[in-house]
Motif scaffolding. Sequence first.
Motif, mmCIF file in Angstrom:
data_model
loop_
_atom_site.group_PDB
_atom_site.id
_atom_site.type_symbol
_atom_site.label_atom_id
_atom_site.label_comp_id
_atom_site.label_asym_id
_atom_site.label_seq_id
_atom_site.Cartn_x
_atom_site.Cartn_y
_atom_site.Cartn_z
ATOM 1 N N GLY A 41 0.808 -1.224 0.000
ATOM 2 C CA GLY A 41 0.000 0.000 0.000
ATOM 3 C C GLY A 41 0.835 1.266 0.000
ATOM 4 O O GLY A 41 0.363 2.313 0.407
ATOM 5 N N PHE A 196 11.807 3.771 1.979
ATOM 6 C CA PHE A 196 10.439 4.024 2.413
ATOM 7 C C PHE A 196 10.425 4.494 3.853
ATOM 8 O O PHE A 196 10.679 3.717 4.759
ATOM 9 C CB PHE A 196 9.600 2.746 2.262
ATOM 10 N N ASP A 197 10.216 5.754 4.081
ATOM 11 C CA ASP A 197 10.030 6.314 5.409
ATOM 12 C C ASP A 197 9.316 7.647 5.204
ATOM 13 O O ASP A 197 9.956 8.677 5.041
ATOM 14 C CB ASP A 197 11.381 6.509 6.100
ATOM 15 N N PRO A 198 7.974 7.607 5.171
ATOM 16 C CA PRO A 198 7.218 8.804 4.774
ATOM 17 C C PRO A 198 7.607 10.059 5.552
ATOM 18 O O PRO A 198 7.737 11.137 4.963
ATOM 19 C CB PRO A 198 5.769 8.409 5.047
ATOM 20 N N SER A 222 7.353 6.572 -1.375
ATOM 21 C CA SER A 222 6.017 6.978 -0.928
ATOM 22 C C SER A 222 5.603 8.304 -1.554
ATOM 23 O O SER A 222 6.373 8.965 -2.251
ATOM 24 C CB SER A 222 5.967 7.082 0.594
ATOM 25 N N THR A 223 4.358 8.697 -1.270
ATOM 26 C CA THR A 223 3.826 9.932 -1.822
ATOM 27 C C THR A 223 4.089 11.124 -0.899
ATOM 28 O O THR A 223 3.611 12.223 -1.157
ATOM 29 C CB THR A 223 2.300 9.807 -2.038
ATOM 30 N N ALA A 224 4.880 10.892 0.182
ATOM 31 C CA ALA A 224 5.079 11.950 1.169
ATOM 32 C C ALA A 224 5.666 13.245 0.586
ATOM 33 O O ALA A 224 5.220 14.331 0.966
ATOM 34 C CB ALA A 224 5.947 11.437 2.311
ATOM 35 N N ASN B 115 -5.759 4.841 1.301
ATOM 36 C CA ASN B 115 -4.535 5.306 0.656
ATOM 37 C C ASN B 115 -4.865 6.460 -0.281
ATOM 38 O O ASN B 115 -5.830 6.391 -1.028
ATOM 39 C CB ASN B 115 -3.888 4.188 -0.166
ATOM 40 N N VAL B 214 2.998 14.127 7.661
ATOM 41 C CA VAL B 214 3.011 13.614 6.291
ATOM 42 C C VAL B 214 1.690 13.862 5.552
ATOM 43 O O VAL B 214 1.663 13.756 4.342
ATOM 44 C CB VAL B 214 3.305 12.089 6.295
ATOM 45 N N GLN B 216 -1.126 12.022 5.136
ATOM 46 C CA GLN B 216 -1.717 10.994 4.291
ATOM 47 C C GLN B 216 -1.576 9.668 5.022
ATOM 48 O O GLN B 216 -0.899 9.593 6.044
ATOM 49 C CB GLN B 216 -0.999 10.918 2.951
ATOM 50 N N ASP B 219 0.768 2.424 4.437
ATOM 51 C CA ASP B 219 1.152 1.368 5.380
ATOM 52 C C ASP B 219 2.523 1.683 5.967
ATOM 53 O O ASP B 219 3.404 2.177 5.278
ATOM 54 C CB ASP B 219 1.251 0.022 4.650
ATOM 55 N N ILE B 221 3.533 3.883 8.113
ATOM 56 C CA ILE B 221 3.879 5.308 8.006
ATOM 57 C C ILE B 221 4.797 5.767 9.135
ATOM 58 O O ILE B 221 5.616 6.661 8.945
ATOM 59 C CB ILE B 221 2.594 6.166 7.951
ATOM 60 N N ALA B 223 7.233 4.158 10.480
ATOM 61 C CA ALA B 223 8.585 3.775 10.070
ATOM 62 C C ALA B 223 9.610 3.825 11.195
ATOM 63 O O ALA B 223 10.674 4.431 11.062
ATOM 64 C CB ALA B 223 9.051 4.624 8.884
#
Lengths: 363, 309
Positions: A41, A196-198, A222-224, B115, B214, B216, B219, B221, B223
Amino acid sequence: MLRRTLLASAALGLGLMAATSSLAAGMDKVKACFVYIGPIGDGGWTYQHHQGALAVQAAYGDKVEIAFQENVPESADAERVLTTMALGGCNIIFTTSFGYMDATNAIAAKFPDVKFEHATGFKRDSANVSTYNARFYEGRAVQGLIAGRMTKSNKIGYIGSFPIPEVIMGINSYYLNAKAVNPAVELSVVWAFTWFDPAKEADAAKALIDQGVDVIASHTDSTAPLAEAAKTNGAVIGFGQASDMSEYKDGPRVSSIIDNWAPYYVKRVGALLDGTYEQADAWEGIAGGEVEIGEITALVPAEVKAEAEALRDAIAAGTYHPFTGPINKQDGSAWLAAGATAPDGDLLGMGFFVEGIVGDIPQ
Amino acid sequence: MDFGSINPAVLIASLMVASVPIMLAALGELVAERAGVLNLGVEGMMIMGAVCGFIITIQTESAFAGFVGGALGGAVLSLFFAFLTQVLLANQVATGLALTMFGLGMSSLMGQGFNGLKPVQTPIVPLGPLADIPFFGRVLFAHDAMVYFSIAMAGLLWWVLKSTRIGLILRAVGESHEAAHALGYKVIRIRCAAIAFGGAMAGLGGAYVSLVRVPQWVDGITAGAGWIALAIVVFAAWKPWRVLIGAYLFGGITVLQLNLQVAGSWIPVEYLSMSPYLITILVLVIMSSGKGRAHNAPAALGQNFHASR
């Protein structure tokens, strides 16, 4: 002792049977497994790979069983996951991140009957390892052109993940093609040291924005960064990375690079089913359909959009190569002579910035 | 080094924002640990807070409701932990780790379909003319309510733990649950309350990530922020004001190192990347060494209590 010998010979026999049958005439049913670096996701890299996996399922239905594991670190954990998958009956295993390279080759040597496919790597130590990649730098060239035309501050940014050829190639292509249309452009690179770490990606984007950058490209998953750019109400634009990220279409996302793995996955699993499977080293780009340029939004003026689309089509047609000389390396030494294009070997091992980019590549 | 292009006011303002999630989670964990409970499930509770807060904000279009929901989400998950460790006397370390894994999976399940949605923006607290003061206006008076809430909580917890009866009882339970029990305090009940508080704070921290930092839902997030929070509690020697310093140091250096990279600093990127971890640990270790008790852990930390023993 006797039991152990018995078991060993039984296992050997089974292995031989499996090997001969798979060589002879394809397979009736294939179990295709996927190892993912992030969650499915994530809206970017891993999401696209999973779309490819789902396409395989859709294409072959009952003849294919799909299994996958998310969030597998690029460490010894990857070897454990691969071993489990190989023992668990996977016939073909796709490892979808650069950092799985050594793990993939190590485990592949132990399971010669299982096919391994490693994305974005270059090592094929045994006959059952294939590699596949996409020419993302072609998409970066189109983004670079848009960035060079769109920036008002003449400062453009790039969020890098890890200093590997794949990423460096993208940065160089982005910069060269921005510079070609806007000689005043300056590029700032931030290394996030993560795929990957928003929160960290958002922080990196914020740091770029705080220092006047108004076009941000990212090589993280991600989309961050787009969400961070969206907070500026239109002052800063960015690009979808790996996936279209179309949810930011009415905001900062002006275009995107879409990784389309589905055709390759369908082709490879199909080859395994009908017995035509062979070791391969695939590297397709815009022409092959693996790299798609997402819709360029109305935020980009029509003439820039046309220019970007012309560049995309020229790359697809093979009339333009994003790395066309004369190009010097960062230290001023010559790399490509006038008119020469970069050989694939140079690109796959790229460890230098081109002339004009400031900052060092972490070693 | 070129600091020229880095605006200190902007930098300090962003470090305050960047520190909020780990600070809230660390303060919550600090209370639980002072009561003698080692809950390694901070990451799981944070991400549950992140997803619950996000879902509720999307449904109600209210950031405030989202934060309440995030706190509730974290607290509900922590009650599982409380039930397992305090009632069934399960091992706290194993249960905490399981809680993290459960939280990560559960949040991913709950987040299906969320999402790519965008939550409403959390408003900046309007402080009128204060925000126009040069430098300090940008640094101190242009934040959302959670930034002030996190600082206030650090102060409040310091006061409660140090000077109130509740704080004394909580610490007694954490130092020697047998003694507290002998005095007639309900050890299990107090610990459950501390766990729920820790869960709520972790949930708030998670909600801050998905609603402000962030904005949004994806999954995973958080981290790893929960693990940082856990480490900060230890390095802060279980003192609230040191948690504040630790969180600001960590957040500050994270933001600073990225800015230095953009500004083209001569320091190699590898050193910049490791600096938040390195410097936070160094400073807190130096602070907690020297005179007095270097080893400040609550004596009953991680031990289960049963009245029959």
